[in-house]
Design an enzyme around this catalytic site. Structure first.
Site, PDB file in Angstrom:
ATOM      1  N   TYR A  42      57.613  88.287  40.665  1.00 39.14           N
ATOM      2  CA  TYR A  42      56.856  87.149  41.231  1.00 39.14           C
ATOM      3  C   TYR A  42      57.760  86.119  41.909  1.00 39.14           C
ATOM      4  CZ  TYR A  42      52.475  88.807  39.114  1.00 39.14           C
ATOM      5  OH  TYR A  42      51.352  89.532  38.785  1.00 39.14           O
TER       6      TYR A  42
ATOM      7  N   GLY B  89      59.027  95.368  34.848  1.00 40.52           N
ATOM      8  CA  GLY B  89      59.781  94.265  34.261  1.00 40.52           C
ATOM      9  C   GLY B  89      59.559  94.141  32.770  1.00 40.52           C
ATOM     10  N   VAL B  90      59.396  92.914  32.329  1.00 39.16           N
ATOM     11  CA  VAL B  90      59.266  92.646  30.906  1.00 39.16           C
ATOM     12  C   VAL B  90      57.964  93.256  30.352  1.00 39.16           C
ATOM     13  CG1 VAL B  90      58.186  90.362  31.064  1.00 39.16           C
ATOM     14  CG2 VAL B  90      59.784  90.828  29.236  1.00 39.16           C
ATOM     15  N   ASP B  91      56.941  93.286  31.168  1.00 39.48           N
ATOM     16  CA  ASP B  91      55.655  93.869  30.790  1.00 39.48           C
ATOM     17  C   ASP B  91      55.822  95.354  30.432  1.00 39.48           C
ATOM     18  OD1 ASP B  91      52.912  94.059  30.441  1.00 39.48           O
ATOM     19  OD2 ASP B  91      52.407  93.896  32.559  1.00 39.48           O
TER      20      ASP B  91
ATOM     21  N   ASN C  56      50.421  90.754  34.193  1.00 38.42           N
ATOM     22  CA  ASN C  56      49.682  90.485  35.429  1.00 38.42           C
ATOM     23  C   ASN C  56      48.210  90.426  35.059  1.00 38.42           C
ATOM     24  OD1 ASN C  56      48.547  93.229  35.626  1.00 38.42           O
ATOM     25  ND2 ASN C  56      50.666  93.790  36.081  1.00 38.42           N
TER      26      ASN C  56
ATOM     27  N   SER D 297      57.595  84.654  35.738  1.00 37.10           N
ATOM     28  CA  SER D 297      57.491  84.602  37.212  1.00 37.10           C
ATOM     29  C   SER D 297      58.819  84.744  37.963  1.00 37.10           C
ATOM     30  CB  SER D 297      56.805  83.312  37.707  1.00 37.10           C
ATOM     31  OG  SER D 297      55.418  83.346  37.467  1.00 37.10           O
ATOM     32  N   THR D 298      59.930  84.940  37.251  1.00 42.79           N
ATOM     33  CA  THR D 298      61.220  84.977  37.969  1.00 42.79           C
ATOM     34  C   THR D 298      61.661  86.379  38.386  1.00 42.79           C
ATOM     35  OG1 THR D 298      62.528  85.162  35.937  1.00 42.79           O
ATOM     36  CG2 THR D 298      62.052  82.924  36.746  1.00 42.79           C
TER      37      THR D 298
ATOM     38  N   ASP E 108      67.311  91.230  25.491  1.00 38.79           N
ATOM     39  CA  ASP E 108      66.055  91.955  25.732  1.00 38.79           C
ATOM     40  C   ASP E 108      65.005  91.397  24.765  1.00 38.79           C
ATOM     41  OD1 ASP E 108      63.961  93.767  25.670  1.00 38.79           O
ATOM     42  OD2 ASP E 108      65.257  95.530  25.570  1.00 38.79           O
TER      43      ASP E 108
HETATM   44  P1  ADP Z   1      57.068  88.322  36.718  1.00 38.10           P
HETATM   45  O1  ADP Z   1      56.112  89.324  37.291  1.00 38.10           O
HETATM   46  O2  ADP Z   1      56.378  87.214  35.950  1.00 38.10           O
HETATM   47  O3  ADP Z   1      58.062  87.825  37.719  1.00 38.10           O
HETATM   48  P2  ADP Z   1      59.054  90.165  35.544  1.00 38.10           P
HETATM   49  O4  ADP Z   1      58.900  90.975  34.321  1.00 38.10           O
HETATM   50  O5  ADP Z   1      59.185  90.882  36.855  1.00 38.10           O
HETATM   51  O6  ADP Z   1      57.829  89.125  35.548  1.00 38.10           O
HETATM   52  O7  ADP Z   1      60.334  89.236  35.373  1.00 38.10           O
HETATM   53  C1  ADP Z   1      60.371  88.075  34.597  1.00 38.10           C
HETATM   54  C2  ADP Z   1      61.777  87.886  34.060  1.00 38.10           C
HETATM   55  O8  ADP Z   1      61.952  88.716  32.922  1.00 38.10           O
HETATM   56  C3  ADP Z   1      62.902  88.236  35.029  1.00 38.10           C
HETATM   57  O9  ADP Z   1      63.863  87.187  34.988  1.00 38.10           O
HETATM   58  C4  ADP Z   1      63.458  89.542  34.456  1.00 38.10           C
HETATM   59  O10 ADP Z   1      64.860  89.652  34.710  1.00 38.10           O
HETATM   60  C5  ADP Z   1      63.206  89.348  32.985  1.00 38.10           C
HETATM   61  N1  ADP Z   1      63.141  90.565  32.153  1.00 38.10           N
HETATM   62  C6  ADP Z   1      62.904  91.839  32.513  1.00 38.10           C
HETATM   63  N2  ADP Z   1      62.921  92.646  31.429  1.00 38.10           N
HETATM   64  C7  ADP Z   1      63.168  91.855  30.364  1.00 38.10           C
HETATM   65  C8  ADP Z   1      63.336  92.079  28.953  1.00 38.10           C
HETATM   66  N3  ADP Z   1      63.227  93.314  28.422  1.00 38.10           N
HETATM   67  N4  ADP Z   1      63.589  91.000  28.149  1.00 38.10           N
HETATM   68  C9  ADP Z   1      63.698  89.763  28.659  1.00 38.10           C
HETATM   69  N5  ADP Z   1      63.557  89.493  29.975  1.00 38.10           N
HETATM   70  C10 ADP Z   1      63.303  90.520  30.805  1.00 38.10           C
END
Ligand code: ADP
Length: 169
Positions: free
Chosen positions: A126, A32-34, A24, A122-123, A10
């Site tokens: 997106y 997600g990560v945001d 975004n 973006s994975t 994480d």
């Molecule tokens: P995007 O909109 O750019 O695709 P996302 O947040 O939906 O961004 O996903 C980007 C990547 O981050 C994905 O591979 C997701 O599994 C991963 N992800 C989600 N939460 C976390 C976290 N807390 N730490 C690291 N990676 C994360």
């Protein structure tokens, strides 16, 4: 030379100078990560993002660009927000994805950050294919001219970790 490391986990738990957020264009938070960064980092990050929207980024942050804010309660000095491209099967957007890494490192250099953690931009929502995204990410960081000493890719799951590891080998 920039050292590239892979970590499975994480990104909000990392101790680095700068944590990169797959944001975004609104800069006002998302999933997600945001979402994870804003949840753990607390309200100071969103407050600064709102200020950026009101001043320099009235129309939002463009795809491929990056901007820094405080890291709030995270164990980092800055969060660098970058906007990845939404994957398209008909249009090659790899240049925009590479730009996210390059621009984030450029901002890191401006700040004087020496250690930077990146998610797999973006994975998630997106939908960029993991292997393509890993190749673009690793190649962009390897090609970057930067004073950052350590780039840590923090991959959330085994599939992402394996894709990045395969490209690094
Ligand atoms: P995007 O909109 O750019 O695709 P996302 O947040 O939906 O961004 O996903 C980007 C990547 O981050 C994905 O591979 C997701 O599994 C991963 N992800 C989600 N939460 C976390 C976290 N807390 N730490 C690291 N990676 C994360």
């Amino acid at each position: 030379m920039t050292l590239i490391e892979l970590v499975r986990g994480d990104i909000t738990r990392e101790s680095v100078d700068a944590i990169v957020n797959a944001a975004n264009s609104s800069l006002l938070g998302g999933g997600g990560v945001d979402g994870a960064i804003h949840r753990r980092g607390g309200p100071a990050i969103l407050e600064e993002c709102r200020g950026l929207r009101a001043s320099r980024y009235g129309k939002g942050l463009a795809t491929g660009k990056a901007v820094a804010t405080t890291a709030g309660d995270l164990d980092a000095r800055w969060v660098i927000h970058t906007v990845g491209p939404v994957f398209s099967a008909t249009e090659d957007r790899s240049g925009l994805l590479a730009s996210c890494y390059r621009e984030s490192l450029r901002i890191a250099d401006e700040l004087g950050a020496r250690t930077v953690a990146f998610p797999a931009i973006s994975t998630g929502v997106y939908r960029y294919p993991m292997q393509d995204a890993a190749r673009i990410a690793v190649d962009a960081v390897r090609a970057a001219k930067t004073d950052v000493e350590e780039v840590r890719f923090v991959l959330f799951d085994e599939r992402a970790y394996e894709a990045f590891a395969a490209r690094l080998r």
